[in-house]
Write a protein that holds these residues in place. Structure first.
Motif, mmCIF file in Angstrom:
data_model
loop_
_atom_site.group_PDB
_atom_site.id
_atom_site.type_symbol
_atom_site.label_atom_id
_atom_site.label_comp_id
_atom_site.label_asym_id
_atom_site.label_seq_id
_atom_site.Cartn_x
_atom_site.Cartn_y
_atom_site.Cartn_z
ATOM 1 N N GLY A 127 -21.033 -39.819 -4.208
ATOM 2 C CA GLY A 127 -20.923 -41.265 -4.252
ATOM 3 C C GLY A 127 -21.328 -41.890 -5.568
ATOM 4 N N ASP A 128 -21.363 -43.222 -5.546
ATOM 5 C CA ASP A 128 -21.694 -44.023 -6.718
ATOM 6 C C ASP A 128 -23.131 -44.543 -6.604
ATOM 7 N N THR A 165 -24.951 -45.120 -3.373
ATOM 8 C CA THR A 165 -25.466 -43.896 -2.778
ATOM 9 C C THR A 165 -26.669 -43.380 -3.563
ATOM 10 N N SER A 195 -24.289 -37.478 -5.997
ATOM 11 C CA SER A 195 -23.959 -38.858 -6.357
ATOM 12 C C SER A 195 -24.444 -39.196 -7.758
ATOM 13 N N ALA A 241 -20.224 -43.860 -11.007
ATOM 14 C CA ALA A 241 -19.098 -42.990 -10.679
ATOM 15 C C ALA A 241 -17.969 -43.756 -10.005
ATOM 16 N N ASP A 242 -16.748 -43.355 -10.305
ATOM 17 C CA ASP A 242 -15.592 -43.816 -9.540
ATOM 18 C C ASP A 242 -14.900 -42.595 -8.948
ATOM 19 N N THR A 243 -13.800 -42.787 -8.256
ATOM 20 C CA THR A 243 -13.193 -41.660 -7.546
ATOM 21 C C THR A 243 -12.708 -40.560 -8.484
ATOM 22 N N GLN A 289 -18.316 -36.869 -15.491
ATOM 23 C CA GLN A 289 -18.646 -38.263 -15.750
ATOM 24 C C GLN A 289 -19.509 -38.334 -16.997
ATOM 25 N N GLN A 331 -18.258 -34.165 -9.028
ATOM 26 C CA GLN A 331 -19.080 -34.160 -7.824
ATOM 27 C C GLN A 331 -18.611 -33.129 -6.798
ATOM 28 N N ILE A 344 -18.043 -44.227 -2.181
ATOM 29 C CA ILE A 344 -17.491 -44.461 -3.517
ATOM 30 C C ILE A 344 -16.269 -45.370 -3.411
ATOM 31 N N ASN A 402 -16.365 -48.846 -7.975
ATOM 32 C CA ASN A 402 -16.246 -48.832 -9.436
ATOM 33 C C ASN A 402 -14.826 -48.584 -9.912
ATOM 34 N N ASP A 403 -13.929 -48.209 -9.019
ATOM 35 C CA ASP A 403 -12.539 -48.036 -9.421
ATOM 36 C C ASP A 403 -11.987 -49.367 -9.923
#
Length: 294
Positions: free
Chosen positions: A41-42, A45, A84, A88-90, A97, A107, A122, A125-126
């Protein structure tokens, strides 16, 4: 509004650089069918600034008391890996990253054939979704404090461009959740939604500096994002965990009951991110979801 007492910037610096994790014992009488848990996750998380911050790597701002750590303790799992990372994005599920110093590995590297439980939190952040909101909306409030200048800013020819982006985020999430299966074919996969930031009614501009009319719009954006997470979960065979409903009354305006911080950098929560109380709340929601067999 009542304000939490700050213990000073040094406490924040100490928390963010600490590398010693708190030992957490399994919940009394914990029983679980899950033995090998991986969290992905981002920052919602990871838990930036929540003590104690782990150093593996420090740039991920990952807490040893985030909801995955608390959930692992509740379940009494044999092994637990937290992959996490804040920011982070997908794409960072399958690609490295970039951090201030070095890189965080993809991840999905944390997944193994024996992994039997995966939580994935997540998506925000996309397309810089969350950062575009918090970087833009507070500055627009002064132009029309009673209106909805941020909604108007992101609406082009009658179309909410952020909600268009959310539609694409849903596709990214579906692909990511489907890909988990190739790494961990036995795993139960949970797609974790986002808790509410703004209240259902009322305003607290000193904490959440949006124009009054943008509170409802912010809620609609978050609901659209959670709808995308839920839709991706259904399409991929994962299970959606709703944190939006259970976080009612725990928004950033909720004073001592808040799960989410407002605009201020606090010693134990990054701006617009969960407090420790939020992590405890979310871990309880996920644990109850698993206990019900959903």
């Amino acid at each position: 509004m009542r304000r939490r007492r700050s213990t000073g910037l040094m406490a924040a610096i100490t928390a963010i650089t600490a590398t010693t994790a708190l030992a957490t014992a399994p919940a009394a009488g914990a029983t679980t069918a899950f033995q090998n848990y991986v969290a992905l996750g981002d920052s919602y998380t990871a838990g930036p600034l929540i003590p104690w911050q782990r150093g593996d790597p420090a740039g991920c701002l990952r807490s040893s008391n985030n909801y995955p750590a608390l959930l692992a303790a509740k379940l009494g799992v044999r092994s637990y890996v937290d992959g996490s990372c804040s920011g982070a994005d997908t794409s960072h599920l399958t690609a490295p990253q970039r951090l201030a110093l070095g890189y965080h590995p993809p991840q999905f590297n944390a997944l193994r054939p024996e992994t039997d439980l995966v939580t994935v939190g997540i998506g925000g952040n996309d397309f810089n979704l969350f950062s575009r909101i918090v970087d833009t909306c507070p500055g627009l409030r002064k132009l029309d404090p009673n209106g909805s200048p941020c909604r108007e800013h992101f609406t082009v020819d009658g179309v909410d461009t952020l909600k268009v982006a959310i539609g694409k985020i849903g596709g990214n999430l579906q692909l990511a959740l489907e890909t988990v299966r190739s790494y961990a074919p036995r795993a139960k996969v949970l797609a974790i939604g986002y808790p509410r930031i703004a209240p259902e009614t009322g305003y607290c501009p000193s904490v959440l500096p949006f124009a009054d009319g943008d509170y409802a719009w912010l809620n609609s954006v978050e609901q659209a994002l959670n709808g995308a997470v839920a839709g991706a979960a259904t399409a991929s065979g994962a299970s959606y965990v709703d944190t939006w409903g259970p976080s009612l009354g725990h928004d950033a305006c909720a004073e001592d009951a808040a799960w989410i911080n407002g605009k201020r950098l606090r010693p134990y929560a990054a701006p617009y991110h969960p407090f420790a109380a939020g992590m405890h709340g979310i871990s309880g929601v996920v644990y109850d979801h698993l206990r019900r067999g959903d």
